[in-house]
Enzyme design. Structure first.
Site, mmCIF file in Angstrom:
data_model
loop_
_atom_site.group_PDB
_atom_site.id
_atom_site.type_symbol
_atom_site.label_atom_id
_atom_site.label_comp_id
_atom_site.label_asym_id
_atom_site.label_seq_id
_atom_site.Cartn_x
_atom_site.Cartn_y
_atom_site.Cartn_z
ATOM 1 N N GLU A 178 -38.384 -1.838 28.803
ATOM 2 C CA GLU A 178 -39.256 -2.364 27.732
ATOM 3 C C GLU A 178 -40.726 -2.410 28.193
ATOM 4 O OE1 GLU A 178 -40.295 -3.282 25.039
ATOM 5 O OE2 GLU A 178 -38.709 -3.718 23.612
ATOM 6 N N HIS A 179 -41.581 -2.978 27.353
ATOM 7 C CA HIS A 179 -43.031 -2.938 27.572
ATOM 8 C C HIS A 179 -43.485 -3.654 28.859
ATOM 9 C CE1 HIS A 179 -43.493 -7.206 26.591
ATOM 10 N NE2 HIS A 179 -42.444 -6.991 25.812
ATOM 11 N N ASP A 180 -44.590 -3.218 29.384
ATOM 12 C CA ASP A 180 -45.303 -3.906 30.482
ATOM 13 C C ASP A 180 -44.456 -4.103 31.733
ATOM 14 O OD1 ASP A 180 -47.870 -4.446 29.098
ATOM 15 O OD2 ASP A 180 -46.568 -5.570 27.742
ATOM 16 N N ASN B 84 -42.178 -7.125 30.844
ATOM 17 C CA ASN B 84 -42.812 -7.876 31.941
ATOM 18 C C ASN B 84 -41.885 -8.089 33.139
ATOM 19 O OD1 ASN B 84 -45.540 -8.533 30.851
ATOM 20 N ND2 ASN B 84 -44.301 -9.449 29.244
#
Ligand code: UDP
Length: 219
Positions: free
Chosen positions: A140-142, A160
């Site tokens: 997923e993101h980041d 994250n």
């Protein structure tokens, strides 16, 4: 006439899963399947699933203007050793990605990745060299993923999250989302057991299993 030669290095389970993806990728580029071989230092068979199997020395000796190899071996230490050997011999790292892979915005993917069918890499994520993302895994993101990281099938790596070099994430593991500026960190060489639900940082070299994931043989 000589031309480029492509190798899936490792003709065992992982390699046999990667070969059809590699073949399809080359087909899209108009490169014939006979330019694609397995390289394996131990395989006895001359052909596996229709492709020639060569020893590494024969691969280097074969007529070719350039050579590319993808390391289809789950063991990350072996991948690192073979990558160094190939680099020294002028064999280029090769990324193999299934047609169904989704890559969103600002994804920085290092050399030599294997992205299996239905993998998704979401936005604003950095991934190091020789990453393996097996069937149906996502990032997923980041996230920041190191070098030689391995995802078995169905890994859910939420937003994250930092995963350091050589970590191995088992089938169906779920890693809880971190916070912006406060990521959940999986340490270098850590092993996450299959189906584990990881809710907090995992120190380097530690194996965790279960829900919530705990150190093996401790607590
Ligand atoms: N292998 C190789 N050179 C090495 C180490 C391994 O050619 O230096 C090959 C090994 O002969 C085997 C494959 O890589 O065919 C690894 O297969 P294994 O079943 O151990 O693992 P997987 O395919 O699941 O990654």
């Amino acid at each position: 006439m000589s031309s480029v030669l492509y190798a899936v290095y490792g003709a065992s389970g992982c390699g046999r899963g990667v070969m059809p993806l590699a073949r399809e990728q080359l087909r899209h580029q108009g490169i014939p399947a006979d330019r694609l071989v397995f390289v394996d230092d131990n395989a006895e068979a001359a052909r596996v699933n229709g492709h020639r199997v060569m020893r590494y020395a024969a691969f280097l000796a074969a007529e070719a203007t350039e050579r590319y190899a993808v390391f289809a071996i789950a063991n990350s230490a072996i991948r690192e050793r073979l990558a160094a050997q190939c680099r020294a011999d002028g064999v280029h790292p090769w990324t193999v990605s299934a047609a169904s892979v989704v890559v969103m915005d600002e994804v920085l993917l290092g050399d030599g990745a294997i992205l299996c069918p239905f993998v998704t890499l979401a936005s604003n994520t950095r991934i190091g060299r020789h990453f393996h993302a097996n069937l149906y895994s996502y990032v997923e993101h980041d996230c920041a993923i190191g070098d030689y990281v391995t995802f078995a099938p169905g890994v859910k790596c939420n937003g994250n999250i930092v995963i350091e070099d050589h970590a191995y994430i088992g089938t169906g593991a779920i890693i809880k989302q971190g916070r912006p500026g406060q990521p959940l960190v999986i340490g270098r060489g850590a092993v996450i057991g299959m189906g584990a639900i990881v809710t907090k940082d995992v120190p380097p070299g530690v194996t965790v299993v279960g829900n919530p994931a705990k150190r093996m043989n401790k607590e």
